[in-house]
Each structure stands twice: as C-alpha cells, then as structure tokens.
Design an enzyme around this catalytic site. Structure first.
Site, PDB file in Angstrom:
ATOM      1  CB  THR A  77      99.675  33.635 116.309  1.00  0.00           C
ATOM      2  OG1 THR A  77      98.659  32.680 116.023  1.00  0.00           O
ATOM      3  CG2 THR A  77     100.580  33.105 117.404  1.00  0.00           C
ATOM      4  CD  GLN A 183      87.201  31.601 114.411  1.00  0.00           C
ATOM      5  OE1 GLN A 183      86.362  31.792 113.526  1.00  0.00           O
ATOM      6  NE2 GLN A 183      88.278  30.850 114.200  1.00  0.00           N
ATOM      7  N   GLY A 204      93.279  37.771 108.579  1.00  0.00           N
ATOM      8  CA  GLY A 204      92.625  37.875 107.270  1.00  0.00           C
ATOM      9  C   GLY A 204      92.011  36.595 106.752  1.00  0.00           C
ATOM     10  CG  HIS A 205      93.685  32.528 107.592  1.00  0.00           C
ATOM     11  ND1 HIS A 205      93.270  31.266 107.900  1.00  0.00           N
ATOM     12  CD2 HIS A 205      94.386  32.969 108.656  1.00  0.00           C
ATOM     13  CE1 HIS A 205      93.711  30.956 109.115  1.00  0.00           C
ATOM     14  NE2 HIS A 205      94.393  31.968 109.585  1.00  0.00           N
ATOM     15  CB  THR A 241     109.657  44.659 104.015  1.00  0.00           C
ATOM     16  OG1 THR A 241     110.958  45.203 104.237  1.00  0.00           O
ATOM     17  CG2 THR A 241     109.068  45.222 102.732  1.00  0.00           C
ATOM     18  CB  CYS A 329      96.607  13.240 117.786  1.00  0.00           C
ATOM     19  SG  CYS A 329      97.051  11.530 117.895  1.00  0.00           S
TER      20      CYS A 329
HETATM   21  N1  PLP Z   1      92.476  33.098 117.768  1.00  0.00           N
HETATM   22  C1  PLP Z   1      91.431  32.362 117.369  1.00  0.00           C
HETATM   23  C2  PLP Z   1      90.148  32.435 118.140  1.00  0.00           C
HETATM   24  C3  PLP Z   1      91.539  31.518 116.264  1.00  0.00           C
HETATM   25  O1  PLP Z   1      90.490  30.782 115.874  1.00  0.00           O
HETATM   26  C4  PLP Z   1      92.776  31.473 115.567  1.00  0.00           C
HETATM   27  C5  PLP Z   1      92.945  30.541 114.430  1.00  0.00           C
HETATM   28  O2  PLP Z   1      92.280  29.529 114.346  1.00  0.00           O
HETATM   29  C6  PLP Z   1      93.829  32.274 116.009  1.00  0.00           C
HETATM   30  C7  PLP Z   1      93.648  33.066 117.116  1.00  0.00           C
HETATM   31  C8  PLP Z   1      95.168  32.274 115.330  1.00  0.00           C
HETATM   32  O3  PLP Z   1      95.070  32.891 114.081  1.00  0.00           O
HETATM   33  P1  PLP Z   1      96.333  32.863 113.085  1.00  0.00           P
HETATM   34  O4  PLP Z   1      96.495  31.457 112.682  1.00  0.00           O
HETATM   35  O5  PLP Z   1      95.971  33.780 111.986  1.00  0.00           O
HETATM   36  O6  PLP Z   1      97.488  33.353 113.841  1.00  0.00           O
END
Ligand code: PLP
Length: 405
Positions: A77, A183, A204-205, A241, A329
C-alpha cells in the site's frame, strides 16, 4: 486459548505462512544484529550489508538492472501510494491518472481521494471475465496523464492484465507506468528490465516473508519524489529507519521464490485445477469467475449460485478449511465485491463467490478435504435458500449461465 490451526489453509492471497528458512534468516536481525544500518560503526555496517544483499535478492527476482532501483517500504500500500503521489508531484502540470475499476483498495481509495481533490481519473472497465477494455485504455493515454497504474494479477480472481503490452503503450505516450504486482510476485517470473514498467509494488507477506515489509521498484532515470520525507534512508527516497529483519526476510523470500518458482508453479496449478474440476463436477450451478486462460497458478474463484459466501466460509471454517469471499459488509448488508460487480456477475452468484488461493505449502490432502466437505455444505445451504427448490434439487429461479466472450 484454543489452538487455531487450519487443517487446510487456502487463503494465501490474503497472507502466507512465513517460510521456516525465511524465519531462520531474519531472527538474528531481531537479536544480535540490532545496529542501525545508517550507523558507521560495525554494528550498523553489518546490518547495512545485509540490507544490500536483500536489495540484490529483490532485484534478481524481478529482473531489475540495478539493485539501487529497489526501495524498501512497509507494505505494498505504501509502495503504490508512493508511486502515484510521486508521479503527480513530479509532473505537476499533469492532472490525470489512469487505472482500472477492479484494483485493490490501495489504488482504488487513493484514486477516489484524488478525484475528490480535482484530479481526473480514467476508470477503465473490464468485461465479464475481468479483461481490460484495451481500447478505452489506449484512448485515455495522453500528455495530460501523470501515471497509469494497474494491478498485474487481480487478488480475487487471479486474472492477469497484459501488463507488458500496456506498459509499452504508456511508454509510447511518454506516460509513467506503475504495476501493483502483489499477487504476481513469487508466483510467476517477472522481468522489469527492458520492459516499459517504470514502477512496481510488491509485498513480502504474500510470498512467505512476514507482514510489514514491501518494496517499490523505481526504474533508474524515472522522475521521482518521495512520499515520506525526513532521514536519508533509501538514498533519500523513503525516510524512516529500515525494518532490517523484515527486509532481510523479504530478500530471502525472493531468493527462495526465484529458486523454486519453476517447480512450484506447475504443481500448484495442478492442485488448483484438481480442486476446480472436482467442485465443478460435484456441485451443480457453480462456475469459475475471471479469465481461466490468463491467471496466476494459485487462485481459483468459484461462484456458487443461490448461497451466501459468508455462510460457506463459516461452515468451511468449522471443518478447519480457510478460504475467503469477496463480499464486504457495508452497513449491515453483505455486498458483492467491486470486482464481481465490475464483471457483471449476477447478485445470486456473486454473493456465493469463494476464493481459494494456494501456495507451495498446499498439499493434496488439503484439496481432498475441500472436495470431501464443500459439496455437502452447498447442498445444505441451498436447502435453506428461498431461491432453491429443495424438492426438485434445482434453482427455483432461472440460473445464470456465464456467457464468456
Ligand atoms: N495490492 C493487491 C493486489 C493486494 O492483494 C494487496 C493485499 O491484499 C495489496 C495491494 C496491499 O498489500 P499490503 O497489505 O501489503 O499493503
């Protein structure tokens, strides 16, 4: 507290488990290697070197020309916000942005805010399979556009936009091009050098590193203005940092993805296809949404007509299966996601859309488990649905047959 361990975790587009090798690599940066990477003493220098290795690992995974083109961020984001806001600041005379109607909220919400501030946003539509209206995209490109920003793969359906071609078109019009590759990273090979892509975001996650770390690729020579100002970290392009342990982990996750992608992708897509074909064969009135021919290997979004997605998820959860729905929702009522609505999926089907997203840790047993319980869950829920004729075991109203062009 009860042990929360799903037996079948099929929600990898939401987040992934940290690879044990990634964890092992990052742990020393939470304990003995605590120096500030900007410090000139050996405590800091040692960490600084680890960050540079991670930068090279990210560079290699996305096929960038120079490691200096990688800026570490806190998440995708932040990377996407940086890309778009930077373009608007670097080209103040350009007041237009191009994006699609099926972006992640990271882009959608930002562009809606920009629209309220007076910027013109070109919202490019998609068809019933989530394919972009390329003619509308081409028409929107002009010298008034500061940046075109499009997701590479959709998080709900896994469908891919033809990003390389779109970036080339932007280049021809001298428009900066950003892609949200969240993705795609770790799932398909990426090669940004010699492409028209100027900026790319990843997180990363989504591919087995921990939460709280991401990266922005910035092509060398592209005009840039930082979002976060202050310290001179990241060559003055992102103050704050660095999250050293997270960055080291991100680098390792890139290295592992790079090493295993060739083997993992076909295996994951075989599992995905087995899940999909099994469900389509066992459950009447369901269909795959998105573009099955152009999508990432790990994602399947299936719309089950005349059932509520949230109810399916709750019942799957009782069987230790984790998946997700696109519904949000809103003011007490469950609304189908903006992605389903943009593809014109009828409400009776969009409400029952379930996303299964796999990873390299997904096993055959997990797929068997879903195939064993989900048909029964759907049948049970349909018995309770006013739109389903339980006696005849068929829809009580006309059912939707997807006509895909
Ligand atoms: N863009 C896409 C296509 C995503 O699937 C996601 C998270 O689901 C994001 C952006 C946002 O990633 P983050 O939560 O690491 O900011």
């Amino acid at each position: 507290m009860s042990e929360l361990k799903p037996l079948a975790y099929l929600d990898n587009n939401a987040t992934t488990q940290v690879d044990p090798k990634v964890l092992e690599t990052m742990l020393p940066y939470l304990s003995e290697h605590y120096g500030n990477p900007s410090s000139i003493h050996q405590f800091g220098e040692q960490v600084g070197k680890a960050l540079e290795l991670a930068r090279t690992q990210v560079q290699t995974m996305i096929g960038a020309s120079h490691s200096s083109e990688i800026i570490f961020t806190s998440c995708a984001t932040e990377a996407t916000t940086t890309a778009i806001m930077s373009a608007l600041e670097a080209f103040p005379q350009r007041k237009e942005v191009i994006t699609s109607v099926i972006e992640h909220p990271a882009t959608l919400d930002l562009c809606q805010t920009l629209a309220r501030k007076g910027y013109k946003i070109h919202w490019i539509e998609v068809d019933s399979r989530g394919r972009l209206d390329m003619e509308a995209y081409k028409k929107a490109l002009s010298p008034n556009v500061a940046i075109a920003s499009f997701m590479w793969a959709n998080n709900e359906t896994g469908s891919l936009f033809p990003i390389r071609g779109m970036a080339e078109l932007a280049k021809q019009h001298d428009v900066l091009f950003h892609t949200d590759a969240v993705q795609v990273a770790g799932k398909l090979p990426i090669q940004v050098a010699d492409s028209g892509i100027d900026l790319l975001s990843l997180s990363g996650h989504k591919f087995h590193a921990p939460k709280g770390v991401g990266a922005l690729y910035l092509r060398r020579g592209a005009k840039f203005r930082p979002l976060l100002r202050g310290g001179h970290q990241e060559r003055g392009r992102r103050a704050g940092t660095e999250n050293s342990s997270g960055i080291v982990a991100l680098g390792k996750a890139c290295e592992l993805a790079q090493l295993s992608i060739e083997q993992d992708s076909p295996r994951i897509s075989m599992l995905r296809d087995r899940l999909e074909q099994g469900l389509l064969a066992k459950v009447p009135n369901c269909f795959v949404t998105g573009d099955p021919r152009h999508r990432v290997p790990n994602t399947s979004n299936i719309a089950f007509e005349f059932v509520e997605g949230e109810s399916i998820l709750l019942m799957l959860d009782q069987h230790g299966i984790a998946a997700s729905s696109g519904s949000a929702c809103t003011s007490g009522s469950l609304e189908p996601s903006h992605v389903m609505r943009a593809m014109d999926i009828p409400y009776t089907a969009a409400h029952g859309a379930i996303r299964f997203s796999l990873s390299r840790f997904t096993t055959d047993t997990m797929i068997d488990q879903v195939l064993a319980v989900l048909p029964g869950i759907i049948a049970k829920l349909r018995m309770l649905s006013p739109y389903w004729d339980a006696a005849a075991d068929q829809p009580a109203q006309e059912s939707f047959s997807p006509v895909y062009g």
